[in-house]
Structures are given as structure tokens and as C-alpha cells.
Enzyme design. Structure first.
Site, PDB file in Angstrom:
ATOM      1  N   GLY A 176       9.092  21.872  22.382  1.00 60.32           N
ATOM      2  CA  GLY A 176       9.028  20.483  21.938  1.00 60.32           C
ATOM      3  C   GLY A 176       8.934  19.393  22.965  1.00 60.32           C
ATOM      4  O   GLY A 176       8.909  18.221  22.590  1.00 60.32           O
ATOM      5  N   GLY A 236       6.403  18.567  24.994  1.00 62.72           N
ATOM      6  CA  GLY A 236       5.049  18.105  25.281  1.00 62.72           C
ATOM      7  C   GLY A 236       4.736  16.746  24.670  1.00 62.72           C
ATOM      8  O   GLY A 236       5.306  16.351  23.648  1.00 62.72           O
ATOM      9  N   CYS A 272       3.418  17.113  21.141  1.00 56.86           N
ATOM     10  CA  CYS A 272       4.182  18.052  20.310  1.00 56.86           C
ATOM     11  C   CYS A 272       5.228  17.276  19.522  1.00 56.86           C
ATOM     12  O   CYS A 272       5.919  16.418  20.077  1.00 56.86           O
ATOM     13  CB  CYS A 272       4.853  19.109  21.174  1.00 56.86           C
ATOM     14  SG  CYS A 272       5.835  20.310  20.230  1.00 56.86           S
TER      15      CYS A 272
END
Length: 355
Positions: A170, A172, A175
């Protein structure tokens, strides 16, 4: 229900304290590392930064550019299924597929220096079994597996046959897993904990996601990462997939047209390129991954167009070299030993951040 009350840190929570150094110049720093892998016994030497296996970033053009810097490209997964031979120079290639791609990875393993299994949730028994099957199918391959964020699962994957574990859930830029699910772990702490677990077994890790600057990449290496994977930092370049989008904006100023004696708005154009997560609606529509129980856990954004990737890569590498001189690390390998993290409330001055 349990609460882990020990403090966990992200890249934005720390700085690295400088130390007295005998180094005279950034040119004294070597960013190359040599890794020998636990199961494959193979050796690799290069700059351990990887272009993420995303549609817009993991392209043949990106691979050609990054290989000039001895960096690694992870091709987007659709190349494995449709055009596995598109890249050449297997030494700097890491091809990752899903659980259902073990046979095609086995068939094409000779085309890549690294192969692996890449899933959003590396905590399932099904995934662990898939890593074991890939190791059995490709006993001599250097295998990457992920993603996870805890020491116990890092060890599980290494003992199941992975040489390198991909760390990050998570963090990114495109993301939304943490928003959609509430699942995750602050990335710097995840890197530190997983690196410690992997190195104790002779394995390696990739810090995957969360880097927004060369300083964040430095912190990942200082935290023990053997490789750092980046996506958003490489987006928006000529080597990325997708068209350049031109948008026009009124500046709020006016210019006088003497011919017809009128005032007209000043219009400027800005160029962008599309960048999207591999669990976004855009990716799912492109690759046919829709079903009744799966929702998007990524987003699509437009990032400023930045031209050729070469200047961006040089800027990233110069930042890492500079960091090494601040702590006296002549080799990238020494950076983690030379680094002391300091917890902070702010990492930099933001007065002119939008200028």
C-alpha cells in the site's frame, strides 16, 4: 483484537544524521553492489534500483535506458503472456507473473536473470505453495516473491524457495490498498524488519513503493534494503508507455490585441502522461481482470511530462552518492552500517513546495 503499540516509521518520519567523513568527493562513492543468492547460487552486480512491473513503466524502452546505468527493469506482466522475448539483455531483467503463470515463467526463464511471483497479498497459503512450485519447476532460477511487510512471512517465503522477498503493501503513489482495506505497515519499519529477517537466513529483500525522492531511496537502502523498486519516480518520461497529453490553461492574465482592440486571456499549455496502478480500474479494464468480488485498489493520475529518463536517473543517483558522502559510506553496501536515523516532525522546508 490486538494492538501493536511500538512505534512504526515511514520514510517521512526520519532523517539520517550526518557523520564525520574522510571522503573528498561524490566520485569516491560506488553505487554498485554484488549479491549472491541463497537458492540459485547465482551472482549479480549492478546498481540495485528497479523499475516497477507496471504497464506505463516496465517497458522495453525503459529497459534499454536503465540498462545503460546497470539498473534493473521489471517488465509489465502482459509482456510475459504475450511477448516474452521483447526485451533482450536478460542480465538486467526481472520478470514477475501471478500464481497462474508458473508454467509460462518456467518456459521463458532463460530470457530473464530474475523471475518471480508478484501478488498484492503474499500472506495466503496458496501463494506460499505457488512459490514452492515455482522453485521446484525452476531449481536454478533466482526467484522473487511478494508482497509482504512482516518478518515472519519474509522468512516463510525464503524457506519456501524465494531468493528475494518484495516488501510493501500500500505505500505506492497510485495504490489505494490502505484506503480501501485499512491494511498495511509503515514502509521504513517494514523494510528494516523484513531485511533483518531475510539477511539472517541468507536472503534478500526489495523495498517496493513509497519512494518520492532520491532521499527516500537512500532511507530504504539505509534501512537494509538490497534493492529498491520505484514506479512513480520514473513515470512521465519518453520511455514510458502512453501518449503525451497536452492541456491548456488560462493564466488569469490578459494580452491586448491591437488589431481589433480587445483583451484576450493568456493561455499556456502543460504536458502530461497517464500513470496508473496495476489494481486500478484502468488496468483491470485493459487486462480483463474484472469480477463480481474484486474492486479497484489503485488509481489513475496524470503526471507532468518530463522528457528523457536519463536526466532523472542521473539526478536520483547523484542524490544517493551525496548521501553516502554525508555518512562516510564509500560503497552502497556500507550505507546501512553508517546510517543513524533521527525521528523528526518535518523532513524539509515546504514554503516554496508548489513553486
Amino acid at each position: 483484537m490486538l494492538i501493536a503499540d511500538d512505534i512504526k516509521l515511514d520514510y517521512s518520519d526520519v532523517l539520517i544524521r550526518p557523520k564525520r567523513s574522510t571522503m573528498n568527493t561524490r566520485s569516491d562513492v560506488s553505487l554498485k553492489r554484488t549479491h549472491t543468492f541463497l537458492h540459485s547460487k547465482k551472482e549479480w552486480t549492478g546498481i540495485p534500483i528497479m523499475a516497477a512491473n507496471m504497464d506505463t513503466v516496465g517497458t522495453p524502452e525503459m529497459h534499454m535506458a536503465l540498462s545503460n546505468f546497470n539498473m534493473i527493469t521489471c517488465p509489465a506482466r502482459h509482456y510475459l503472456r504475450n511477448h516474452p522475448e521483447s526485451f533482450g539483455d536478460e542480465y538486467s531483467l526481472c520478470m514477475m507473473g501471478g500464481i497462474d503463470d508458473i508454467d509460462v515463467l518456467k518456459t521463458n526463464q532463460h530470457l530473464y536473470n530474475f523471475i518471480g511471483l508478484d501478488v498484492a497479498n503474499g500472506y495466503t497459503i496458496r501463494f506460499v505453495d505457488a512459490v514452492k512450485r515455482l522453485r521446484d519447476a525452476c531449481p536454478d532460477a533466482t526467484i522473487v516473491a511478494g508482497n509482504v511487510v512482516t518478518a515472519d512471512m519474509t522468512q516463510e517465503l525464503i524457506l519456501s524457495g524465494a531468493d528475494i522477498v518484495k516488501v510493501g503493501i500500500g505505500p505506492g503513489s497510485v495504490c489505494t490498498t490502505r484506503i480501501k482495506t485499512g491494511i498495511g505497515h509503515p514502509q521504513l519499519s517494514a523494510v528494516i524488519e523484513c531485511a533483518d529477517a531475510a539477511h539472517g537466513l541468507g536472503g534478500h529483500i526489495i523495498a517496493d513503493g513509497g519512494c518520492t525522492s532520491s532521499g527516500d531511496i537512500v532511507k530504504a537502502f539505509a534501512g537494509g534494503a538490497d534493492f529498491v523498486m520505484i514506479g512513480g519516480m520514473l513515470a512521465g518520461h519518453d520511455e514510458c508507455a502512453g501518449e503525451v497529453i497536452t492541456r491548456y490553461y488560462e493564466t488569469g492574465e490578459q494580452w491586448f490585441n491591437a488589431k481589433d482592440e480587445t483583451y484576450n486571456p493568456v493561455v499556456e499549455n502543460k504536458k502530461f502522461m497517464k500513470f496508473y496502478g496495476m489494481a486500478s480500474e484502468t488496468a483491470m479494464e485493459k487486462h480483463g481482470n474484472h469480477n463480481n468480488y474484486r474492486g479497484a485498489e489503485g488509481k489513475t493520475v496524470e503526471v507532468p511530462y518530463r522528457g528523457k529518463i536519463e536526466d532523472t536517473v542521473k539526478d536520483i543517483l547523484s542524490g544517493i552518492r551525496s548521501a553516502c558522502t554525508y555518512v562516510g559510506a564509500r560503497h552502497l553496501k556500507s550505507l546501512s552500517k553508517c546510517s543513524t536515523f533521527v525521528r523528526v516532525n518535518n523532513t524539509h522546508n515546504t514554503v516554496y513546495e508548489n513553486n
